[in-house]
Design a protein around this motif. Structure first.
Motif, PDB file in Angstrom:
ATOM      1  N   GLY A  21       0.809  -1.193   0.000  1.00  0.00           N
ATOM      2  CA  GLY A  21       0.000   0.000   0.000  1.00  0.00           C
ATOM      3  C   GLY A  21       0.848   1.250   0.000  1.00  0.00           C
ATOM      4  O   GLY A  21       2.072   1.199   0.079  1.00  0.00           O
ATOM      5  N   GLU A  27      -1.012  -2.415   9.266  1.00  0.00           N
ATOM      6  CA  GLU A  27      -1.632  -2.306  10.589  1.00  0.00           C
ATOM      7  C   GLU A  27      -1.582  -3.606  11.377  1.00  0.00           C
ATOM      8  O   GLU A  27      -1.377  -3.594  12.585  1.00  0.00           O
ATOM      9  CB  GLU A  27      -3.071  -1.837  10.445  1.00  0.00           C
ATOM     10  CG  GLU A  27      -3.147  -0.410   9.910  1.00  0.00           C
ATOM     11  CD  GLU A  27      -4.561   0.075   9.742  1.00  0.00           C
ATOM     12  OE1 GLU A  27      -5.477  -0.482  10.393  1.00  0.00           O
ATOM     13  OE2 GLU A  27      -4.768   1.000   8.957  1.00  0.00           O
ATOM     14  N   GLY A  37      -8.059  -7.731   5.495  1.00  0.00           N
ATOM     15  CA  GLY A  37      -8.856  -6.539   5.264  1.00  0.00           C
ATOM     16  C   GLY A  37      -7.952  -5.340   5.062  1.00  0.00           C
ATOM     17  O   GLY A  37      -6.730  -5.458   4.973  1.00  0.00           O
ATOM     18  N   GLN A  38      -8.548  -4.183   4.995  1.00  0.00           N
ATOM     19  CA  GLN A  38      -7.829  -2.929   4.773  1.00  0.00           C
ATOM     20  C   GLN A  38      -6.699  -2.756   5.783  1.00  0.00           C
ATOM     21  O   GLN A  38      -6.909  -2.902   6.977  1.00  0.00           O
ATOM     22  CB  GLN A  38      -8.810  -1.762   4.882  1.00  0.00           C
ATOM     23  CG  GLN A  38      -8.362  -0.513   4.197  1.00  0.00           C
ATOM     24  CD  GLN A  38      -8.364  -0.662   2.677  1.00  0.00           C
ATOM     25  OE1 GLN A  38      -9.160  -1.375   2.098  1.00  0.00           O
ATOM     26  NE2 GLN A  38      -7.445   0.017   2.031  1.00  0.00           N
ATOM     27  N   GLY A  39      -5.503  -2.479   5.297  1.00  0.00           N
ATOM     28  CA  GLY A  39      -4.371  -2.202   6.162  1.00  0.00           C
ATOM     29  C   GLY A  39      -3.624  -3.419   6.669  1.00  0.00           C
ATOM     30  O   GLY A  39      -2.673  -3.297   7.427  1.00  0.00           O
ATOM     31  N   ASP A  40      -4.039  -4.631   6.251  1.00  0.00           N
ATOM     32  CA  ASP A  40      -3.414  -5.855   6.737  1.00  0.00           C
ATOM     33  C   ASP A  40      -2.284  -6.318   5.812  1.00  0.00           C
ATOM     34  O   ASP A  40      -2.319  -6.086   4.601  1.00  0.00           O
ATOM     35  CB  ASP A  40      -4.430  -6.997   6.808  1.00  0.00           C
ATOM     36  CG  ASP A  40      -5.504  -6.760   7.840  1.00  0.00           C
ATOM     37  OD1 ASP A  40      -5.284  -5.945   8.746  1.00  0.00           O
ATOM     38  OD2 ASP A  40      -6.572  -7.400   7.726  1.00  0.00           O
ATOM     39  N   GLY A  63      -8.665  -6.158   0.155  1.00  0.00           N
ATOM     40  CA  GLY A  63      -8.179  -4.861   0.612  1.00  0.00           C
ATOM     41  C   GLY A  63      -6.887  -4.893   1.397  1.00  0.00           C
ATOM     42  O   GLY A  63      -6.505  -3.890   1.995  1.00  0.00           O
ATOM     43  N   TRP A  65      -3.182  -4.558   2.657  1.00  0.00           N
ATOM     44  CA  TRP A  65      -2.131  -3.585   2.357  1.00  0.00           C
ATOM     45  C   TRP A  65      -1.102  -4.203   1.434  1.00  0.00           C
ATOM     46  O   TRP A  65      -0.584  -3.567   0.537  1.00  0.00           O
ATOM     47  CB  TRP A  65      -1.494  -3.144   3.668  1.00  0.00           C
ATOM     48  CG  TRP A  65      -0.259  -2.321   3.535  1.00  0.00           C
ATOM     49  CD1 TRP A  65      -0.209  -0.949   3.473  1.00  0.00           C
ATOM     50  CD2 TRP A  65       1.088  -2.768   3.449  1.00  0.00           C
ATOM     51  NE1 TRP A  65       1.101  -0.538   3.348  1.00  0.00           N
ATOM     52  CE2 TRP A  65       1.911  -1.640   3.324  1.00  0.00           C
ATOM     53  CE3 TRP A  65       1.681  -4.021   3.446  1.00  0.00           C
ATOM     54  CZ2 TRP A  65       3.288  -1.724   3.215  1.00  0.00           C
ATOM     55  CZ3 TRP A  65       3.059  -4.113   3.335  1.00  0.00           C
ATOM     56  CH2 TRP A  65       3.846  -2.961   3.219  1.00  0.00           C
TER      57      TRP A  65
END
Length: 78
Positions: A21, A27, A37-40, A63, A65
């Protein structure tokens, strides 16, 4: 929390970051693409029965990262 750049984690694991990303850090880390998911950062671990790297694309679609996989799976995503 361990504050390490993804590139260092990959180098220590003998793997590659196949996608990343815009942010410098992820995260959290997941090993099940269904949890990504987002940021993983998804880590595709080769198990006794299943090679988790096969699911890197699924994690990215969800989603993530980025994904940390062996070079063969990284080439498939490029």
């Amino acid at each position: 929390m361990i504050d390490l750049p993804a590139e260092q984690v990959a180098a220590e694991a003998g793997a590659e970051i196949a996608a990343r990303g815009a942010d410098a850090y992820f995260e959290r880390v997941v090993v099940d693409s269904r949890d990504a998911g987002q940021g993983d950062l998804f880590v595709g671990i080769r198990g006794e029965h299943v090679d988790g790297g096969r699911f890197a694309g699924d994690a990215l679609s969800a989603g993530a990262w980025g994904v940390l996989v062996d070079p063969a799976h990284a080439a498939e995503l490029a």
